[in-house]
Motif scaffolding. Sequence first.
Motif, short mmCIF file in Angstrom:
data_model
loop_
_atom_site.label_atom_id
_atom_site.label_comp_id
_atom_site.label_asym_id
_atom_site.label_seq_id
_atom_site.Cartn_x
_atom_site.Cartn_y
_atom_site.Cartn_z
N SER A 95 0.83 -1.21 0.00
CA SER A 95 0.00 0.00 0.00
C SER A 95 0.86 1.26 0.00
O SER A 95 0.36 2.35 -0.29
CB SER A 95 -0.94 0.01 1.21
N GLY A 106 -2.90 7.45 2.12
CA GLY A 106 -4.34 7.17 2.16
C GLY A 106 -4.63 5.69 2.03
O GLY A 106 -5.46 5.14 2.77
N ALA A 107 -3.97 5.02 1.08
CA ALA A 107 -4.19 3.59 0.88
C ALA A 107 -3.77 2.78 2.10
O ALA A 107 -4.46 1.83 2.49
CB ALA A 107 -3.42 3.11 -0.36
N THR A 108 -2.68 3.18 2.73
CA THR A 108 -2.21 2.47 3.92
C THR A 108 -3.17 2.68 5.09
O THR A 108 -3.50 1.73 5.81
CB THR A 108 -0.79 2.93 4.29
N ALA A 109 -3.64 3.90 5.28
CA ALA A 109 -4.55 4.20 6.38
C ALA A 109 -5.87 3.45 6.25
O ALA A 109 -6.44 3.01 7.26
CB ALA A 109 -4.82 5.71 6.45
N LYS A 110 -6.35 3.25 5.03
CA LYS A 110 -7.65 2.63 4.81
C LYS A 110 -7.59 1.12 4.67
O LYS A 110 -8.63 0.45 4.68
CB LYS A 110 -8.27 3.21 3.54
N SER A 112 -7.45 -2.76 5.30
CA SER A 112 -7.82 -3.66 6.40
C SER A 112 -6.61 -4.53 6.71
O SER A 112 -5.75 -4.75 5.85
CB SER A 112 -9.00 -4.52 6.00
#
Length: 142
Positions: A95, A106-110, A112
């Motif tokens: 991510s 953003g991709a890392t924070a979202k 799962s």
Amino acid sequence: MAYENNHRKFAVIVNRSHPVNVIMNAVAHAAFGLAHKATTDGRALTYTNQATGFDARISEFPFIVLETHNSGQLAGLLQRARADEGVSYNVFTTSMIGPSADAQIGATAKASPESLDYVLVLLFGDRERVDPLTKKFSLFKG
């Protein structure tokens, strides 16, 4: 000849299912990040060469590269490292690869927990704390 300054160590465990260029990029980013993330006491020694004039900073402590073929093993390793306050850690996941830093963040924070694909986990600490965490991994064969 054994290296004497090994009471502390870095150990990076890489996921061999990723291409070597991705792994090398991740190692560089994670090592740089760990140096700025925590107080690691990873002393940098100065190496100079009078003939060429170069000036290099290299860690005093060993930097061991290990491998796995399983992102899940790295997720488990991360959980064990997080539970040990004496071990500093950093991670790199897929991510964190994308068109911009904002997109990566953003991709890392979202993401799962199940969707995170770990490229590596980097550890630093006293040898007696790091070794038990890494004993089931083998040396990276490149």
